[in-house]
Design a protein around this motif. Sequence first.
Motif, mmCIF file in Angstrom:
data_model
loop_
_atom_site.group_PDB
_atom_site.id
_atom_site.type_symbol
_atom_site.label_atom_id
_atom_site.label_comp_id
_atom_site.label_asym_id
_atom_site.label_seq_id
_atom_site.Cartn_x
_atom_site.Cartn_y
_atom_site.Cartn_z
ATOM 1 N N ALA B 78 23.329 -2.609 4.467
ATOM 2 C CA ALA B 78 24.419 -1.331 5.203
ATOM 3 C C ALA B 78 24.160 -1.013 3.625
ATOM 4 C CB ALA B 78 25.978 -1.743 5.584
ATOM 5 N N GLY B 79 24.807 -1.983 2.864
ATOM 6 C CA GLY B 79 25.464 -1.535 1.333
ATOM 7 C C GLY B 79 24.249 -1.349 0.402
ATOM 8 N N LEU B 80 23.220 -1.032 0.583
ATOM 9 C CA LEU B 80 22.667 -0.849 -0.144
ATOM 10 C C LEU B 80 21.538 0.368 -0.109
ATOM 11 C CD1 LEU B 80 22.101 -4.370 -0.690
ATOM 12 C CD2 LEU B 80 19.592 -4.391 -0.848
ATOM 13 N N THR B 81 21.263 0.866 -1.148
ATOM 14 C CA THR B 81 20.812 2.416 -1.263
ATOM 15 C C THR B 81 19.870 2.450 -0.700
ATOM 16 O OG1 THR B 81 20.379 2.718 -3.395
ATOM 17 C CG2 THR B 81 22.120 2.682 -2.633
ATOM 18 N N VAL B 82 19.464 3.168 -0.145
ATOM 19 C CA VAL B 82 17.487 3.384 -0.247
ATOM 20 C C VAL B 82 16.665 3.225 -1.664
ATOM 21 C CG1 VAL B 82 16.428 5.841 0.668
ATOM 22 C CG2 VAL B 82 18.228 5.656 1.518
ATOM 23 N N ALA B 83 16.682 3.585 -2.105
ATOM 24 C CA ALA B 83 16.535 3.058 -2.993
ATOM 25 C C ALA B 83 16.435 1.706 -3.277
ATOM 26 C CB ALA B 83 16.827 4.135 -4.551
ATOM 27 N N GLU B 84 17.185 1.179 -3.213
ATOM 28 C CA GLU B 84 17.333 -0.596 -3.650
ATOM 29 C C GLU B 84 16.676 -0.935 -2.544
ATOM 30 O OE1 GLU B 84 22.114 -1.351 -5.823
ATOM 31 O OE2 GLU B 84 21.498 -0.416 -3.664
ATOM 32 N N HIS B 85 16.739 -0.215 -1.307
ATOM 33 C CA HIS B 85 16.083 -1.573 -0.375
ATOM 34 C C HIS B 85 13.896 -1.339 -1.131
ATOM 35 C CE1 HIS B 85 19.329 -0.962 3.102
ATOM 36 N NE2 HIS B 85 18.117 -1.957 3.409
ATOM 37 N N ALA B 98 4.406 1.267 -3.923
ATOM 38 C CA ALA B 98 5.563 1.407 -4.305
ATOM 39 C C ALA B 98 5.357 3.497 -3.994
ATOM 40 C CB ALA B 98 5.886 1.101 -5.540
ATOM 41 N N ALA B 99 4.103 3.651 -4.543
ATOM 42 C CA ALA B 99 3.223 5.442 -4.239
ATOM 43 C C ALA B 99 3.838 5.316 -3.118
ATOM 44 C CB ALA B 99 2.601 5.767 -5.219
ATOM 45 N N LEU B 100 3.182 4.539 -1.951
ATOM 46 C CA LEU B 100 3.592 5.582 -0.217
ATOM 47 C C LEU B 100 4.839 5.146 0.290
ATOM 48 C CD1 LEU B 100 1.195 3.676 2.248
ATOM 49 C CD2 LEU B 100 3.093 3.461 3.056
ATOM 50 N N ALA B 101 5.548 4.268 -0.708
ATOM 51 C CA ALA B 101 6.966 4.022 0.401
ATOM 52 C C ALA B 101 7.683 5.462 -0.596
ATOM 53 C CB ALA B 101 7.673 3.024 -0.369
ATOM 54 N N ARG B 102 7.438 5.953 -1.671
ATOM 55 C CA ARG B 102 8.421 6.752 -2.645
ATOM 56 C C ARG B 102 7.695 8.074 -1.002
ATOM 57 N NH1 ARG B 102 7.174 5.176 -7.425
ATOM 58 N NH2 ARG B 102 5.684 5.846 -7.450
#
Lengths: 346, 285
Positions: B78-85, B98-102
């Motif tokens: 809950a406390g982490l941002t989308v980017a931090e995930h 990483a490319a796929l995730a982004r």
Amino acid sequence: MIWLTWRQFRASAVTTAAALAVLAAALVLTGPGLADRYAAGIAECTLDDTCPRFYDLFFDDYQMTFTVLNLALLALPALIGLFWGAPLITRELEAGTHLLVWNQGVTRVRWLTVKLALIGLTAVAAACVTGMLVTWWSRPLDSSAVPELAQMSPLVFSARGIVPMGYAAFAFVLGVSAGMLVRRTLAAMALTLAVFVAVQIAMPMVVRPHLMTPVTAVHELSRENVGGISVRRGGGEVRVQLKNAVPGQAGAWVLASELLDPSGKVIASDGEDSPTTVSGTSGPCAPGASPDGCPGEISAQGYRQQATYHPLDRFWAFQWIETGIYAALTIGLTWFSFWWIRRRLS
Amino acid sequence: MTSVLSAHGLGKRYGRRWALRDCTIDIPAGHVVGLVGPNGAGKTTLLKLACGQLVPTEGTIETMAKVGFVAQDTPVYAGLTVAEHLTLGARLNSGWDAALARERIAQLDLDPGQKARKLSGGQRAQLALTLGLAKRPELLILDEPVASLDPLARREFLQGLMEATAAAEFSVLLSSHLVADLERTCDYLVVLVDSRVQVAGEVEELLATHHRLTGPRRDESRMPGDQYVVSARHTDRQSTYVVRTSAPILDPAWAVSRLTLEDLVLAYMEKRPAERRRAGLEALR
């Protein structure tokens, strides 16, 4: 993994660091002044031989701060166990995020290793800095403290030197283990607190007195070990009560202080008073005579103090032994938590 | 044919209660497999055993080396941002894409700076799926991923999953207690009731070999041997059977109809109590 651990730990680490920084600043700013006042007072009192009186006045002025500091240092490991240790696992279990994080590319053993190492070392470092600072700041007060708050006495000893590091490490893994066992944050915090307090009470009550054989010695009575003398009005029997203090052994932890009659029999132990055969109608103990001569007079009749104590020169030996005991407990619990996370936790 | 998951005599006990017992199952690679069964059938336990979250009490289970797991209710921090995930995924996995995730996050229109606690249920599920996909698993396991989502989010999630599986060659194992969720997504179905695999096979084949027979009342003992009776219902005059057979049904007494996937699954779920009843009667005799 280090990144994630730091990211999750960041907020509470920063809060704690800020609180400790405020405390450290206060100690660093006031410490030198305290030491100067003590040195000046000693220089003055040695001239006219009034140092006991100076000690009392000096310690009285700071007793409140002294006690609060000690309690804060005793509470620090408990807080670490409650707020860093206990929620470490339960927070993940309650949010279900253990299912997310333990299914990434790192094993849960590695996950636990990094968490324990990083947060555990931070806890030990916090306890180390705070412990050393308080030890340094309290030095003048430890030299002038009343016997009940002697440097070796339970409440003070536990807030000095290196033992706070042992307590912090132990409390942290205790919290982690409790969290694994009960799986809910509040219950884990309650269990951690209960066990930690029990261990912290058992240590000075049951274990610490036996870390070394205490010294038992017989001393003459003097102002240093006599707590009170009462003479019945109109000159009756003289009653003597001893203090938990040993002449020439400032800072010692007195386990027992007993009054021996001239035949060597114990007639009063800790805090009790006992009648003597000393005359209360004439001589130094009679009402009206200078009270300073009375203890000497009682001593001259053959009354003695038999004291059992740990002298102050054992301070560091005791510190190392006790830190070692807590380190062993910490290692045991760490082993348990690794075993449990591999075998039982899901 | 290689299998993505094969278990033999698998069992897991919590204290005295068996969550899964004597489960033998083999799932071939290259499918989107739907695992369906009533609540308490042992689906979650089987999936947790498959991803290594649990250790079996008895039996064995083997899976592909690289398993991705999206847990029930798709937990995220809950406390982490989308980017931090995404950073979490990149730091904790060796073969992270990483490319796929982004790209997926951009496609989903998720704000990378958003804290996960502020995401909707559907967005959270999508984030969890992204983490599972970018790990580049050989087998992706999803445990009731859409159970708590509203119909629209449910459809979007399953659509996203289908797109992802179409593009890459990995197997998917997806559990649900709702057949409708699986119907659109899966090409292979496993029905699990009381730890037992009732039926497993490709969806098309299952649909082609299962029939509903309706006609005058007939006793089960008088059914032909090549027709496996899945479920039977009788009234005073009429019998309704669900049977499995690869042979055509020629008996003119029966009105034959095809089954939907949901009918088929329900027939297998019904079957167990019927068998138990019979076993109980036999014991009485």
